[in-house]
Design a protein around this motif. Structure first.
Motif, PDB file in Angstrom:
ATOM      1  N   TRP A  60     -23.522  22.813 -49.676  1.00 57.15           N
ATOM      2  CA  TRP A  60     -22.972  23.219 -50.961  1.00 57.15           C
ATOM      3  C   TRP A  60     -23.622  22.323 -52.007  1.00 57.15           C
ATOM      4  CZ3 TRP A  60     -18.161  21.231 -53.713  1.00 57.15           C
ATOM      5  CH2 TRP A  60     -17.797  22.083 -54.767  1.00 57.15           C
ATOM      6  N   ILE A  61     -24.186  22.909 -53.049  1.00 55.75           N
ATOM      7  CA  ILE A  61     -24.936  22.135 -54.042  1.00 55.75           C
ATOM      8  C   ILE A  61     -23.952  21.513 -55.038  1.00 55.75           C
ATOM      9  CG2 ILE A  61     -26.861  22.144 -55.676  1.00 55.75           C
ATOM     10  CD1 ILE A  61     -27.589  23.124 -52.836  1.00 55.75           C
ATOM     11  N   LEU A  62     -23.791  20.205 -54.972  1.00 52.42           N
ATOM     12  CA  LEU A  62     -22.910  19.502 -55.909  1.00 52.42           C
ATOM     13  C   LEU A  62     -23.584  19.328 -57.263  1.00 52.42           C
ATOM     14  CD1 LEU A  62     -21.682  16.607 -53.579  1.00 52.42           C
ATOM     15  CD2 LEU A  62     -20.366  18.612 -54.289  1.00 52.42           C
ATOM     16  N   GLY A  63     -24.863  18.983 -57.245  1.00 50.01           N
ATOM     17  CA  GLY A  63     -25.546  18.740 -58.511  1.00 50.01           C
ATOM     18  C   GLY A  63     -27.048  18.646 -58.305  1.00 50.01           C
ATOM     19  N   ASP A 117     -39.020  23.434 -59.993  1.00 49.57           N
ATOM     20  CA  ASP A 117     -38.461  24.624 -60.623  1.00 49.57           C
ATOM     21  C   ASP A 117     -37.293  25.043 -59.731  1.00 49.57           C
ATOM     22  OD1 ASP A 117     -37.901  26.952 -61.923  1.00 49.57           O
ATOM     23  OD2 ASP A 117     -39.910  27.839 -61.702  1.00 49.57           O
ATOM     24  N   TYR A 118     -36.090  24.578 -60.108  1.00 51.32           N
ATOM     25  CA  TYR A 118     -34.925  24.815 -59.241  1.00 51.32           C
ATOM     26  C   TYR A 118     -34.620  26.297 -59.140  1.00 51.32           C
ATOM     27  CZ  TYR A 118     -33.739  19.794 -59.186  1.00 51.32           C
ATOM     28  OH  TYR A 118     -33.749  18.441 -59.003  1.00 51.32           O
ATOM     29  N   ARG A 119     -34.324  26.736 -57.933  1.00 53.90           N
ATOM     30  CA  ARG A 119     -33.964  28.136 -57.709  1.00 53.90           C
ATOM     31  C   ARG A 119     -32.472  28.323 -57.488  1.00 53.90           C
ATOM     32  NH1 ARG A 119     -37.496  31.497 -53.984  1.00 53.90           N
ATOM     33  NH2 ARG A 119     -39.597  30.687 -54.266  1.00 53.90           N
ATOM     34  N   ALA A 120     -31.743  27.225 -57.285  1.00 56.09           N
ATOM     35  CA  ALA A 120     -30.301  27.328 -57.037  1.00 56.09           C
ATOM     36  C   ALA A 120     -29.546  26.555 -58.112  1.00 56.09           C
ATOM     37  CB  ALA A 120     -29.965  26.790 -55.652  1.00 56.09           C
ATOM     38  N   GLN A 121     -28.285  26.864 -58.242  1.00 60.26           N
ATOM     39  CA  GLN A 121     -27.405  26.244 -59.237  1.00 60.26           C
ATOM     40  C   GLN A 121     -26.381  25.362 -58.527  1.00 60.26           C
ATOM     41  OE1 GLN A 121     -27.188  26.856 -62.701  1.00 60.26           O
ATOM     42  NE2 GLN A 121     -29.177  27.845 -62.419  1.00 60.26           N
ATOM     43  N   PRO A 122     -25.856  24.350 -59.228  1.00 59.71           N
ATOM     44  CA  PRO A 122     -24.702  23.638 -58.685  1.00 59.71           C
ATOM     45  C   PRO A 122     -23.575  24.636 -58.417  1.00 59.71           C
ATOM     46  CG  PRO A 122     -25.538  22.537 -60.642  1.00 59.71           C
ATOM     47  CD  PRO A 122     -26.265  23.834 -60.537  1.00 59.71           C
ATOM     48  N   GLY A 123     -22.901  24.455 -57.292  1.00 62.65           N
ATOM     49  CA  GLY A 123     -21.835  25.390 -56.902  1.00 62.65           C
ATOM     50  C   GLY A 123     -22.306  26.448 -55.921  1.00 62.65           C
ATOM     51  N   ASP A 124     -23.640  26.649 -55.803  1.00 60.94           N
ATOM     52  CA  ASP A 124     -24.166  27.585 -54.808  1.00 60.94           C
ATOM     53  C   ASP A 124     -24.039  26.972 -53.412  1.00 60.94           C
ATOM     54  OD1 ASP A 124     -24.915  29.219 -56.866  1.00 60.94           O
ATOM     55  OD2 ASP A 124     -27.088  28.872 -56.676  1.00 60.94           O
ATOM     56  N   THR A 125     -23.819  27.818 -52.439  1.00 58.06           N
ATOM     57  CA  THR A 125     -23.880  27.391 -51.036  1.00 58.06           C
ATOM     58  C   THR A 125     -25.148  27.986 -50.439  1.00 58.06           C
ATOM     59  OG1 THR A 125     -21.473  27.354 -50.886  1.00 58.06           O
ATOM     60  CG2 THR A 125     -22.695  27.422 -48.814  1.00 58.06           C
ATOM     61  N   LEU A 165     -12.338  26.874 -60.139  1.00 61.63           N
ATOM     62  CA  LEU A 165     -13.429  25.895 -60.071  1.00 61.63           C
ATOM     63  C   LEU A 165     -14.408  26.378 -59.012  1.00 61.63           C
ATOM     64  CD1 LEU A 165     -11.431  22.505 -59.959  1.00 61.63           C
ATOM     65  CD2 LEU A 165     -12.574  23.534 -61.933  1.00 61.63           C
ATOM     66  N   PRO A 166     -15.686  25.979 -59.104  1.00 60.95           N
ATOM     67  CA  PRO A 166     -16.619  26.323 -58.029  1.00 60.95           C
ATOM     68  C   PRO A 166     -16.113  25.741 -56.701  1.00 60.95           C
ATOM     69  CG  PRO A 166     -17.781  25.404 -59.925  1.00 60.95           C
ATOM     70  CD  PRO A 166     -16.319  25.202 -60.182  1.00 60.95           C
ATOM     71  N   ARG A 167     -16.179  26.546 -55.662  1.00 63.86           N
ATOM     72  CA  ARG A 167     -15.710  26.124 -54.331  1.00 63.86           C
ATOM     73  C   ARG A 167     -16.810  26.377 -53.316  1.00 63.86           C
ATOM     74  NH1 ARG A 167     -10.613  23.582 -54.778  1.00 63.86           N
ATOM     75  NH2 ARG A 167      -9.755  24.375 -56.725  1.00 63.86           N
ATOM     76  N   PRO A 168     -16.910  25.538 -52.287  1.00 65.86           N
ATOM     77  CA  PRO A 168     -17.938  25.753 -51.265  1.00 65.86           C
ATOM     78  C   PRO A 168     -17.615  26.949 -50.383  1.00 65.86           C
ATOM     79  CG  PRO A 168     -16.532  23.885 -50.672  1.00 65.86           C
ATOM     80  CD  PRO A 168     -16.120  24.319 -52.054  1.00 65.86           C
ATOM     81  N   ALA A 169     -18.647  27.682 -49.992  1.00 62.41           N
ATOM     82  CA  ALA A 169     -18.482  28.772 -49.031  1.00 62.41           C
ATOM     83  C   ALA A 169     -18.705  28.227 -47.621  1.00 62.41           C
ATOM     84  CB  ALA A 169     -19.453  29.904 -49.349  1.00 62.41           C
ATOM     85  N   LEU A 170     -18.192  27.039 -47.345  1.00 63.01           N
ATOM     86  CA  LEU A 170     -18.291  26.416 -46.023  1.00 63.01           C
ATOM     87  C   LEU A 170     -16.876  25.949 -45.683  1.00 63.01           C
ATOM     88  CD1 LEU A 170     -21.464  24.203 -46.657  1.00 63.01           C
ATOM     89  CD2 LEU A 170     -21.360  26.165 -45.113  1.00 63.01           C
ATOM     90  N   ALA A 171     -16.416  26.306 -44.498  1.00 65.86           N
ATOM     91  CA  ALA A 171     -15.002  26.087 -44.174  1.00 65.86           C
ATOM     92  C   ALA A 171     -14.717  24.649 -43.734  1.00 65.86           C
ATOM     93  CB  ALA A 171     -14.575  27.058 -43.079  1.00 65.86           C
ATOM     94  N   GLN A 172     -15.689  23.975 -43.141  1.00 62.66           N
ATOM     95  CA  GLN A 172     -15.394  22.675 -42.534  1.00 62.66           C
ATOM     96  C   GLN A 172     -15.365  21.556 -43.575  1.00 62.66           C
ATOM     97  OE1 GLN A 172     -18.245  24.523 -42.526  1.00 62.66           O
ATOM     98  NE2 GLN A 172     -19.565  23.680 -40.929  1.00 62.66           N
ATOM     99  N   ARG A 173     -14.925  20.384 -43.152  1.00 65.38           N
ATOM    100  CA  ARG A 173     -14.930  19.200 -44.007  1.00 65.38           C
ATOM    101  C   ARG A 173     -16.376  18.876 -44.395  1.00 65.38           C
ATOM    102  NH1 ARG A 173     -11.331  14.618 -44.582  1.00 65.38           N
ATOM    103  NH2 ARG A 173     -10.011  14.999 -42.785  1.00 65.38           N
TER     104      ARG A 173
END
Ligand SMILES: [Zn+2]
Length: 362
Positions: A329-332, A291-299, A267-275
């Motif tokens: 972290w982009i959820l949506g 015009d979105y440049r990032a996708q959900p799941g991107d950090t 599953l997509p996971r955040p590249a951020l270690a903290q809560r």
């Protein structure tokens, strides 16, 4: 609870088997009621009772097949205790493919018992407040654990939402800390990325303490959380499959199923270690076309560009970009491409900087 005597509405458990029935819903002016379907999967041996519900928002359908896939004769053969499942908490919304029931045009997931945001004049409880109060009583009488299945925007990743545990008196603090730790273990066992709910002020302002799992946690002190399964309106196969595995792993964690946890598909996971904590944003400075440049799941790091902002002719609005003001972290992404000042364009998970066990605001 003894699996021989568990009864929810007209559904009476059958040890070692599936049982079917209904929970009384709102009475309809045209006759009959909008009864809620109930399934109870029982093991042959007594044990915890795990509540599982879906589709309180009528256009959020992915949880329905998840429940259908999980509750099988094979599950009953291995189960200790029982799973109580209601595939829809909003039959009218399911029929009309709308978030809210047509006979109570408020968010049904903010109608459970709890302090009203704006008490105002005393008023009669609404159609859904009446149903939700009865549901919470049924949960109070039987549940050991509770999970409610939802979906989010069209472009979104799956995740679990963990509410912070609120307490009123100092004497309740130690129990609140223990409940919070249990909830951490429970959400970890489910295996999806976990995001804390909004900070306490936003949580109460949005009446999230009156949601299904919010009320179960805050009012009943029950380990309970909400799951987001990606896009609304359709079933995302990867997320549905992962949710069934996650729920079976939760039943193992609760000592209701034997064996080791099954591996979770990637599953997509955040590249951020903290809560992390759920937050809406960023907010466009002006109206325009995104015009979105990032996708959900991107950090993205602080300062990163989430979207270009142009007018309908394609010319930059302001400096032409919308940036994040912190790591996220982009959820949506919000459905659509329209920007309005004051309307967040994405759902983010940002580093948590507030307590996970907190006092009710005065
Ligand atoms: Zn929802």
């Amino acid at each position: 609870m003894p699996v021989t005597t568990l009864t929810i509405g007209t559904c009476r458990s059958v040890p070692g088997d599936l049982a079917y029935g209904t929970f009384p819903g709102p009475d309809l002016p045209t006759g009959g009621t909008d009864a809620l379907a109930v399934i109870i999967a029982s093991g042959k041996h007594d044990g915890p009772v795990f509540w599982l519900t879906a589709n309180i928002h009528g256009d959020e359908v992915c949880g329905i097949p998840v429940i259908h896939r999980l509750l099988t004769p094979e599950l009953c053969r291995q189960l200790r205790g029982a799973v109580v499942a209601l595939p829809t908490l909003n039959p009218s919304g399911l029929r009309t493919r709308r978030r809210h029931p047509y006979y109570d045009d408020r968010d049904p997931n903010r109608t459970f018992p709890g302090v009203r945001k704006d008490p105002g004049e005393p008023r009669e409880p609404s159609v859904y407040e009446r149903l939700s109060a009865r549901l919470l009583e049924a949960i109070r009488e039987s549940a050991s654990y509770y999970v409610d299945l939802h979906t989010a925007s069209i472009a979104s990743v799956p995740y679990a939402i963990r509410d912070r545990v609120l307490y009123r008196q100092d004497s309740e603090r130690a129990a609140a800390v223990a409940l919070s730790e249990r909830l951490d273990h429970m959400t970890a066992a489910f295996g999806f990325p976990v995001v804390m709910e909004y900070r306490v002020g936003g949580y109460i302002a949005k009446e999230l303490h009156r949601s299904t799992t919010g009320a179960a946690l805050q009012e009943l002190r029950l380990p309970a959380f909400t799951v987001e399964l990606g896009p609304h309106t359709v079933v995302d196969e990867r997320n549905a499959r992962a949710a069934v595995i996650g729920l079976r792993n939760l039943l193992r964690w609760a000592d209701m199923l034997p064996g080791d946890p099954e591996p979770m598909p990637p599953l997509p996971r955040p590249a951020l270690a903290q809560r992390l904590r759920r937050e809406d944003g960023p907010y466009p400075p002006a109206a325009g076309i995104l015009d979105y440049r990032a996708q959900p799941g991107d950090t993205l790091a602080a300062g990163g560009i989430l979207a270009d902002l142009r007018d309908l002719w394609g010319r930059p609005v302001g400096d032409g970009v919308i940036r994040l003001d912190r790591d996220a972290w982009i959820l949506g992404l919000e459905d659509g491409i329209l920007a309005y000042p004051g309307a967040a364009i994405a759902h983010l998970a940002v580093p948590e900087d507030s307590p996970v066990v907190d006092r009710w605001p005065a």
